[in-house]
Design an enzyme around this catalytic site. Sequence first.
Site, mmCIF file in Angstrom:
data_model
loop_
_atom_site.group_PDB
_atom_site.id
_atom_site.type_symbol
_atom_site.label_atom_id
_atom_site.label_comp_id
_atom_site.label_asym_id
_atom_site.label_seq_id
_atom_site.Cartn_x
_atom_site.Cartn_y
_atom_site.Cartn_z
ATOM 1 N N TRP A 148 23.437 9.882 39.713
ATOM 2 C CA TRP A 148 23.849 9.228 40.954
ATOM 3 C C TRP A 148 23.419 7.773 40.989
ATOM 4 O O TRP A 148 24.106 6.926 41.566
ATOM 5 C CB TRP A 148 23.350 10.012 42.159
ATOM 6 C CG TRP A 148 24.008 11.351 42.225
ATOM 7 C CD1 TRP A 148 23.433 12.567 41.984
ATOM 8 C CD2 TRP A 148 25.400 11.611 42.476
ATOM 9 N NE1 TRP A 148 24.369 13.567 42.086
ATOM 10 C CE2 TRP A 148 25.586 13.010 42.382
ATOM 11 C CE3 TRP A 148 26.490 10.801 42.768
ATOM 12 C CZ2 TRP A 148 26.827 13.606 42.581
ATOM 13 C CZ3 TRP A 148 27.743 11.392 42.961
ATOM 14 C CH2 TRP A 148 27.894 12.777 42.869
ATOM 15 N N ASP B 145 19.470 6.322 48.738
ATOM 16 C CA ASP B 145 20.440 7.413 48.814
ATOM 17 C C ASP B 145 19.646 8.710 48.974
ATOM 18 O O ASP B 145 19.148 9.268 48.007
ATOM 19 C CB ASP B 145 21.289 7.447 47.549
ATOM 20 C CG ASP B 145 22.231 8.650 47.498
ATOM 21 O OD1 ASP B 145 22.254 9.452 48.460
ATOM 22 O OD2 ASP B 145 22.945 8.791 46.485
ATOM 23 N N LYS C 11 24.320 18.837 52.285
ATOM 24 C CA LYS C 11 23.149 19.457 51.670
ATOM 25 C C LYS C 11 22.145 19.908 52.741
ATOM 26 O O LYS C 11 21.871 21.096 52.881
ATOM 27 C CB LYS C 11 22.513 18.494 50.673
ATOM 28 C CG LYS C 11 23.494 18.055 49.577
ATOM 29 C CD LYS C 11 22.923 16.975 48.688
ATOM 30 C CE LYS C 11 23.955 16.407 47.742
ATOM 31 N NZ LYS C 11 24.472 17.352 46.748
#
Length: 360
Positions: free
Chosen positions: A102, A172, A196
């Site tokens: 990511w 993030d 999530k």
Amino acid sequence: MTRGYNFCSGPAMLPGAVMQRAQEELPDWQGTGMSVMELSHRSPEFVSVLEGAEARLRTLMNIPEDYAVLFMQGGATLQFSCVPMNLMSRGGAAEFLDTGAWSVKAIKEAGRYGETRVLASTKDEGYRRAVRADEFSVGADAAYLHYTPNETIGGVEFNYVPETGDVPLVADMSSCILSRPINVEDFDLIYAGAQKNIGPAGLTLVIVRKSLLGEVMHDTPSLLNYKAQADNGSMVNTPPTFAIYLAGLVFDWLEGQGGVRAIEGINAEKAALLYDAIDRSEFYRNPIALEHRSRMNVPFILADEQLNDRFLAEAGEAGLYNLQGHRSVGGMRASIYNAMPLAGVRGLVDFMKDFEQRHG
């Protein structure tokens, strides 16, 4: 119907109480004669849903008033572009700590809008640890420093918050938001995909210091302009109304668990139980450095990887779902976000021990 335990990295398991409440309210929300999915996003009824969700999130995270809370769309991936569009016009390079897949995606997207610098990377070590604090120095002229506190795919987690001085710090937090207390004022911009720890896919949260709003690149679309979103109450266009409603229910549920401090204790217990089972076994192993193991995403590898398919099949029969590792990594991965109960992790550990006895 008996629900199993969903260990998917996202879309992830939602609390059972939230699912039940949403089911009960689905056809008629609070006597309106309509589903919350049917409410006009500008109606007083939905505005109360959105404002209530924001208020509960501010309480849970102790978000100061000089931060805007935005409910956006496009997933965390779209924020890889939103962040440079909103922060790089001030000049300077966007700086990054590279600790996994990511991070790499965020670096690539930012490169479309200006200069990027990778201050430190653990790629050569297979992304098996986070970058240490003594391995980088933030440039005084940087537009911002971006990092990923928890790398979902690799199961790597930072055990500190980088210090950046006057340079904005961007995080993030898709896989770790609300999993443990943080000091929001340590950050200048936090973003997180909802699927999530917050709610269903389709919603992205952005928490941004208001002093950073307004200096966007001239060709930034209104939908991606943080100031435009803040000025319009996250309603530059129709927001993801049902996802916001469900997020609000999750925030209610989390408050009922005792808040973020209480859920941190539960998360620590779940992670310790699973890592202990892996470490005590000669059949399973976790490849991540001890000090940088994620509490949310636990990868593990079988000693005989020819048994992977059998492990997954038998786990599914036992009601333990989505344990396959990411396609780029392989092996197994158990994502144990807030909604995963301790009983689910105990069930996984018991299954792992039984599988080892039969196949080890």
